[in-house]
Enzyme design. Structure first.
Site, PDB file in Angstrom:
ATOM      1  N   THR A 186     -31.225   0.930 -20.940  1.00  0.00           N
ATOM      2  CA  THR A 186     -30.968   1.250 -22.347  1.00  0.00           C
ATOM      3  C   THR A 186     -32.308   1.455 -23.052  1.00  0.00           C
ATOM      4  O   THR A 186     -33.095   0.514 -23.182  1.00  0.00           O
ATOM      5  CB  THR A 186     -30.168   0.106 -23.000  1.00  0.00           C
ATOM      6  OG1 THR A 186     -28.970  -0.086 -22.232  1.00  0.00           O
ATOM      7  CG2 THR A 186     -29.811   0.434 -24.440  1.00  0.00           C
ATOM      8  N   PHE A 197     -22.704   1.539 -18.953  1.00  0.00           N
ATOM      9  CA  PHE A 197     -21.786   0.823 -19.851  1.00  0.00           C
ATOM     10  C   PHE A 197     -21.071  -0.340 -19.171  1.00  0.00           C
ATOM     11  O   PHE A 197     -20.138  -0.899 -19.727  1.00  0.00           O
ATOM     12  CB  PHE A 197     -20.751   1.792 -20.431  1.00  0.00           C
ATOM     13  CG  PHE A 197     -21.351   2.797 -21.387  1.00  0.00           C
ATOM     14  CD1 PHE A 197     -21.516   2.484 -22.732  1.00  0.00           C
ATOM     15  CD2 PHE A 197     -21.769   4.036 -20.938  1.00  0.00           C
ATOM     16  CE1 PHE A 197     -22.095   3.396 -23.612  1.00  0.00           C
ATOM     17  CE2 PHE A 197     -22.344   4.956 -21.807  1.00  0.00           C
ATOM     18  CZ  PHE A 197     -22.498   4.631 -23.155  1.00  0.00           C
ATOM     19  N   GLU A 245     -20.954  -7.263 -17.533  1.00  0.00           N
ATOM     20  CA  GLU A 245     -21.085  -8.327 -16.544  1.00  0.00           C
ATOM     21  C   GLU A 245     -19.750  -9.052 -16.449  1.00  0.00           C
ATOM     22  O   GLU A 245     -19.062  -9.233 -17.440  1.00  0.00           O
ATOM     23  CB  GLU A 245     -22.206  -9.294 -16.945  1.00  0.00           C
ATOM     24  CG  GLU A 245     -23.566  -8.657 -16.759  1.00  0.00           C
ATOM     25  CD  GLU A 245     -24.712  -9.517 -17.279  1.00  0.00           C
ATOM     26  OE1 GLU A 245     -24.611 -10.742 -17.249  1.00  0.00           O
ATOM     27  OE2 GLU A 245     -25.709  -8.921 -17.719  1.00  0.00           O
ATOM     28  N   GLY A 252     -16.062 -16.220 -33.218  1.00  0.00           N
ATOM     29  CA  GLY A 252     -16.735 -17.276 -32.451  1.00  0.00           C
ATOM     30  C   GLY A 252     -18.008 -17.705 -33.136  1.00  0.00           C
ATOM     31  O   GLY A 252     -18.136 -17.608 -34.362  1.00  0.00           O
ATOM     32  N   GLY A 271     -23.780 -12.742 -28.291  1.00  0.00           N
ATOM     33  CA  GLY A 271     -24.961 -13.108 -27.501  1.00  0.00           C
ATOM     34  C   GLY A 271     -25.048 -12.217 -26.289  1.00  0.00           C
ATOM     35  O   GLY A 271     -24.618 -11.060 -26.330  1.00  0.00           O
ATOM     36  N   CYS A 319     -27.385  -7.966 -23.854  1.00  0.00           N
ATOM     37  CA  CYS A 319     -27.494  -6.620 -24.442  1.00  0.00           C
ATOM     38  C   CYS A 319     -27.340  -6.558 -25.958  1.00  0.00           C
ATOM     39  O   CYS A 319     -28.208  -6.000 -26.637  1.00  0.00           O
ATOM     40  CB  CYS A 319     -26.477  -5.692 -23.788  1.00  0.00           C
ATOM     41  SG  CYS A 319     -26.898  -5.345 -22.069  1.00  0.00           S
ATOM     42  N   LYS A 323     -20.787 -15.472 -21.136  1.00  0.00           N
ATOM     43  CA  LYS A 323     -19.371 -15.121 -21.190  1.00  0.00           C
ATOM     44  C   LYS A 323     -18.741 -15.453 -19.841  1.00  0.00           C
ATOM     45  O   LYS A 323     -19.468 -15.816 -18.909  1.00  0.00           O
ATOM     46  CB  LYS A 323     -19.194 -13.649 -21.560  1.00  0.00           C
ATOM     47  CG  LYS A 323     -19.683 -12.652 -20.531  1.00  0.00           C
ATOM     48  CD  LYS A 323     -19.256 -11.265 -20.978  1.00  0.00           C
ATOM     49  CE  LYS A 323     -19.576 -10.232 -19.941  1.00  0.00           C
ATOM     50  NZ  LYS A 323     -19.109  -8.921 -20.331  1.00  0.00           N
TER      51      LYS A 323
END
Ligand code: NAD
Length: 430
Positions: free
Chosen positions: A121, A150, A153, A251, A255, A258, A318
């Site tokens: 990116t 795109f 993870e 939330g 974070g 990215c 995540k």
């Protein structure tokens, strides 16, 4: 085709393995000999569902090769993909030094008419900078293109095999033709555009998704003040076809590896080109400001951190990844620990990764959620791993100390159910 992929992080390794699967010969270049030999044995430097088998299969077939030597990987390559990291520099701009270093190392070995694709990116204008660097170190004719990535993870293999879209940022017809051929086996719509459009599209997508999170967090705060429930509001707005039910995640803050860096760079880029009216800067600032506010709310609910035992479920940024870059755990746990609490944490995959940053700020690295909550006054769910969705609340209640606080930062549970089990429930915007 023969492809060289520079960088074997989340993007580089998944891309290399997927293109090898489709019959290309792929050379993946990284800087660390130990990492290369581990990869040759099928040992991955990080956890990503489905990737280990994919890498092993393609190493076995001889189509996927790992090396630290540009002189080995670049000369046969028709396509060179740069997939190195572009983290935030201290001033918030994207640090492109790894992209430039990779281009410089590849340049002397380029074969005639090789295409250099930037998958990292990077802001518009980077292709010209890379082109100038490469030109200084080769006399071979080469081409530049931008194909931003795109993948997400946690679902990176699936996302790479079946992307929503593939952006081919190129202007020369012969390059477009070769890149269409390269991407033909992937499902997903292919969109041909200028390299600058492709690069700005990537930032636009990430900034938009980040904005949705900041937006719904603001609404969550209003909901709390008025006795409304943000989850009900999400359903109420989401059924409007113009808005949709997907991607609403109230939330602590956004974070990960990215969103924070890409919003910061977009904000800096807007200023560089004289369009810094402050929208992206504000999004970044609102996001950063939210965590301390939430932590203060939790501290009040717990009655102060001092001498408390706090269980933390989820250390990655995540679910389905062990990546802890910009993870909430790295910001939340130091505050709780500095406040005088004992911390007991569990994560299905990210304990090792978190240990590098949190070390002794976690007093107990638990082997399951139930060990983590033992004798704790409060439990904080930071990540929506599937195994946290249906915890045995009766068992947890028995294991925790009297009057336990249940802090659900992902709104996984029905507040009434948790309250009925004897916990004090604290969610987000409800
Ligand atoms: P990463 O940090 O996981 O991996 C980067 C890799 O590049 C590392 O293995 C590093 O050792 C290697 N590297 C750095 N300089 C090198 C050099 N000169 N030669 C060889 N190797 C070198 O990063 P990532 O998450 O894979 O991200 C890569 C790029 O893709 C970034 O620009 C990122 O913004 C973008 N991106 C990431 C994701 C994601 O979910 N991680 C998704 C889409 C796009």
């Amino acid at each position: 085709m023969t492809i060289a992929v520079i960088g074997v992080g989340f993007v580089g390794l998944v891309t290399a393995a997927v293109f090898a699967k489709f019959g290309n010969t792929v050379w993946a270049i990284n800087r660390d000999e130990k990492k290369s030999s581990a990869l040759k044995r099928g040992k991955l430097p990080f956890f990503e569902p489905g990737l280990e088998e994919l890498v092993k299969d393609n190493v076995r077939s001889g189509r996927l090769n790992f090396t630290t030597e540009y002189s080995k990987a670049i000369p046969p390559a028709d396509i060179i993909m740069i997939a190195v990291g572009t983290p935030s520099a201290a001033d918030g701009t994207a640090d492109l030094s790894a992209v430039f270093a990779a281009a410089k190392s590849a340049a002397p070995h380029l074969k005639k008419d090789a295409i250099i694709i930037i998958k990292s990116t990077v802001p518009p204008g980077t292709n010209d900078q890379v082109k100038n660097i490469v030109k200084k170190h080769t006399s071979a004719n080469f081409h530049m293109a931008s194909v931003p990535e795109f993948l997400r993870e946690g679902t990176a293999v699936e996302d790479t095999l079946h992307p929503d879209r593939i952006l081919i940022g190129a202007s020369e017809p012969s390059v477009i033709k070769r890149l269409l051929e390269l991407h033909r086996p992937l499902s997903g719509e292919t969109v041909i555009m200028k390299p600058e459009s492709a690069q700005l599209t990537k930032y636009t997508a990430n900034a938009y998704l980040a904005t949705r999170i900041v937006f719904i967090n603001q609404i969550a705060d209003l909901a709390e003040k008025t006795g409304a429930d943000v989850q009900e509001i999400i359903r109420g707005i989401g059924l409007d076809n113009r808005i949709g039910l997907h991607y609403w995640w109230p939330g602590l803050q956004y974070g990960g590896s990215c969103f924070p860096k890409d919003v910061k760079e977009l904000s800096a880029y807007a200023k560089r080109v004289g369009e810094g009216d402050g929208l992206f800067e504000k999004i970044d600032r609102l996001n950063e400001a939210r965590l301390p506010k939430m932590l203060a709310k939790f501290e009040t609910a717990v009655g102060g951190w001092k001498n408390k035992t706090i269980a933390i479920l989820g250390l990655s940024f995540k679910p389905n990844t062990d990546d802890t870059r910009e993870a909430p755990s790295l910001k939340v746990i130091p505050v709780i620990s500095a406040g005088g609490a004992r911390t007991q944490a569990y994560d299905p995959q990210a304990i090792q990764s978190a240990q590098r940053f949190l070390e002794d700020k976690i007093n107990l690295y638990a082997s399951d959620p139930y060990q983590a909550v033992r004798n704790a006054e409060a439990l904080i769910i930071l990540v929506e791993w599937d195994e946290f969705r249906s915890l045995d609340l009766n068992r947890i209640k028995k294991l925790m100390s009297a009057n336990p606080v249940f802090i659900d930062t992902r709104n996984l549970y029905n507040p009434e159910t948790v309250t009925e089990k004897g916990f004090k429930y604290v969610g987000i915007g409800r």
